[in-house]
Design an enzyme around this catalytic site. Structure first.
Site, PDB file in Angstrom:
ATOM      1  CB  ALA A 173      -4.519 -31.538 -18.191  1.00 58.40           C
ATOM      2  CG  ASP A 174      -5.943 -35.454 -21.229  1.00 58.33           C
ATOM      3  OD1 ASP A 174      -5.810 -35.725 -22.040  1.00 58.33           O
ATOM      4  OD2 ASP A 174      -4.672 -36.586 -20.540  1.00 58.33           O
ATOM      5  CG  LEU A 175     -10.155 -36.306 -16.929  1.00 54.78           C
ATOM      6  CD1 LEU A 175     -10.602 -36.351 -15.676  1.00 54.78           C
ATOM      7  CD2 LEU A 175     -11.530 -37.228 -17.879  1.00 54.78           C
ATOM      8  N   GLY A 178     -11.428 -32.194 -22.404  1.00 46.13           N
ATOM      9  CA  GLY A 178     -13.099 -32.841 -23.251  1.00 46.13           C
ATOM     10  C   GLY A 178     -14.018 -32.117 -22.226  1.00 46.13           C
TER      11      GLY A 178
END
Length: 400
Positions: A173-175, A178
């Site tokens: 989810a973070d990647l 970004g």
């Protein structure tokens, strides 16, 4: 330090991000040649500096931080103080991009929100990455990777059918947030080139998570039925899954009927082709348990290595389930230069995962290893016109 060579050479980025989603975005920009100034809290720095162990060998730096903060200069600034905000404004006078992942509205109280900056810096591209975006009922909430994986549906799709929902083993989810942020910035740069105008990019982790539900999301929209958890099986293709072998496991990826026919003819299973339950992919999806049971009895008869060699010779998709040790030793990964070593401020070299974007004319470069906290504070401030006396006063006052 070498000069940047990437396609974003000459662009200046003010990086007000921490942890993973934002730093993933700004590292990509740095890898592609942008000059990235990472603003960190004095003494503490980015949260991930404390996400350890493990540490990079022979340094005091966390592996987590080092992996996502190369090609950045570390400037420590307390933006809660007016003098710190003034430093950021000096940076913005010549900046092209600001990336931030504060909670919605948090930077406004420091005069650094989009609404406070857009008129003063009309060409600025301002990328905000948050858990839930700038609008909507959840906008004020903090966002965390596992939380987004849960709320975004991916955990309902991941795991064994009778087991509990599972998150993905890396913070996807973070990647993804970004990387979508990077895409938005590149589009905004093109718009600015055409119009001279900057804009805000609003990236919500939940939005990006919904966007990459991809085929499973479309399966739901087409049927109004929640797709079930299938473990390591594919929702639309059979066989396309993990199978046991004589000494372990492998992935078998048979994506169409001609490939299934080739598989059957070469492994004494030609009789299955006359059985309507196996004849087409649609039939195999409808008889998933039967197909899996039938092929499992076959795949257990040979070691993984023997299967891989035989299947590759027939151009049938397959692969071992590698540990990370095996991944980084894989001859193809090695040949693709997916690991690089960089000199670090500690005097040691650090080993990092390379950028996967292969550009023939302007490839990513590796100028700066992840900085130690405040490594470039004096140099950056000097470049903004602060003399040694002024820098010393800022340091004494806890501003930097």
């Amino acid at each position: 330090m070498t000069e940047p060579t990437g396609p974003l050479k000459g662009l200046r980025v003010v990086d007000l991000t921490r942890v993973l989603a934002g730093p993933t975005c700004t590292q990509m920009l740095g890898d592609l040649g942008a000059d990235v100034i990472k603003i960190e809290r004095p003494e503490a720095g980015d949260d991930t500096r404390a996400f350890a162990p493990p540490y990079v060998p022979k340094t005091k730096e966390s592996a987590y931080f080092v992996g996502v903060n190369r090609n950045k200069k570390s400037l420590t600034v307390d933006i809660a103080q007016a003098e710190g905000q003034a430093i950021v404004h000096r940076l913005l006078e010549n900046a092209d991009i600001l990336v931030e992942n504060f909670k919605v509205g948090a930077l406004a109280k420091y005069g650094l929100g989009w609404n406070e900056l857009k008129e003063k810096y009309p060409k600025l591209i301002y990328c905000s990455i948050t858990g839930f975006g700038q609008t909507g009922p959840y906008a004020p909430r903090p966002g965390y990777d596992a939380l987004i994986q849960a709320m975004g549906g991916v955990m309902s799709l991941t795991g064994e059918p009778k087991g509990e929902p599972q998150k993905v083993g890396i913070p996807v989810a973070d990647l993804f947030a970004g990387l979508y942020g990077t895409i938005g910035i590149l589009a905004a740069l093109r718009h600015r080139e055409a119009t001279g105008q900057g804009q805000q990019i609003d990236i919500g982790m939940l939005d990006t998570h919904v966007a990459w539900l991809a085929n499973q999301g479309m399966n739901y929209l087409a049927t109004s039925e929640n797709p079930p958890r299938l473990g390591n099986q594919h929702p639309n293709i059979v066989p396309y899954q993990v199978f046991p072998t004589e000494d372990g496991y492998m992935v078998l990826s048979i994506g169409n009927d001609p490939t299934f026919e080739r598989f059957c003819k070469n492994f004494a299973l030609e009789h299955l082709l006359a059985d309507e339950r196996y004849a087409t992919n649609a039939a195999r999806v409808g008889n998933r348990a039967l197909v899996t049971e039938t092929l499992t009895a076959v795949t257990r008869t040979k070691p993984t290595k023997v299967w891989i060699e035989a299947l590759e010779a027939l151009k049938i998709g397959c692969g071992p389930i590698n540990t990370l040790k095996e991944v980084f030793a894989d001859p193809h990964v090695v040949a693709r230069d997916m690991v690089v070593r960089m000199p670090h401020a500690s005097g040691e070299e650090v080993t990092v995962i390379a950028n996967p974007v292969k550009l023939s004319a302007t490839p990513p470069d590796y100028r700066l290893a992840a900085p130690v906290l405040g490594q470039h504070t004096d140099d950056v401030l000097a470049g903004l016109g602060y003399d040694a006396e002024a820098i010393a006063a800022l340091r004494k006052g806890g501003i930097v």
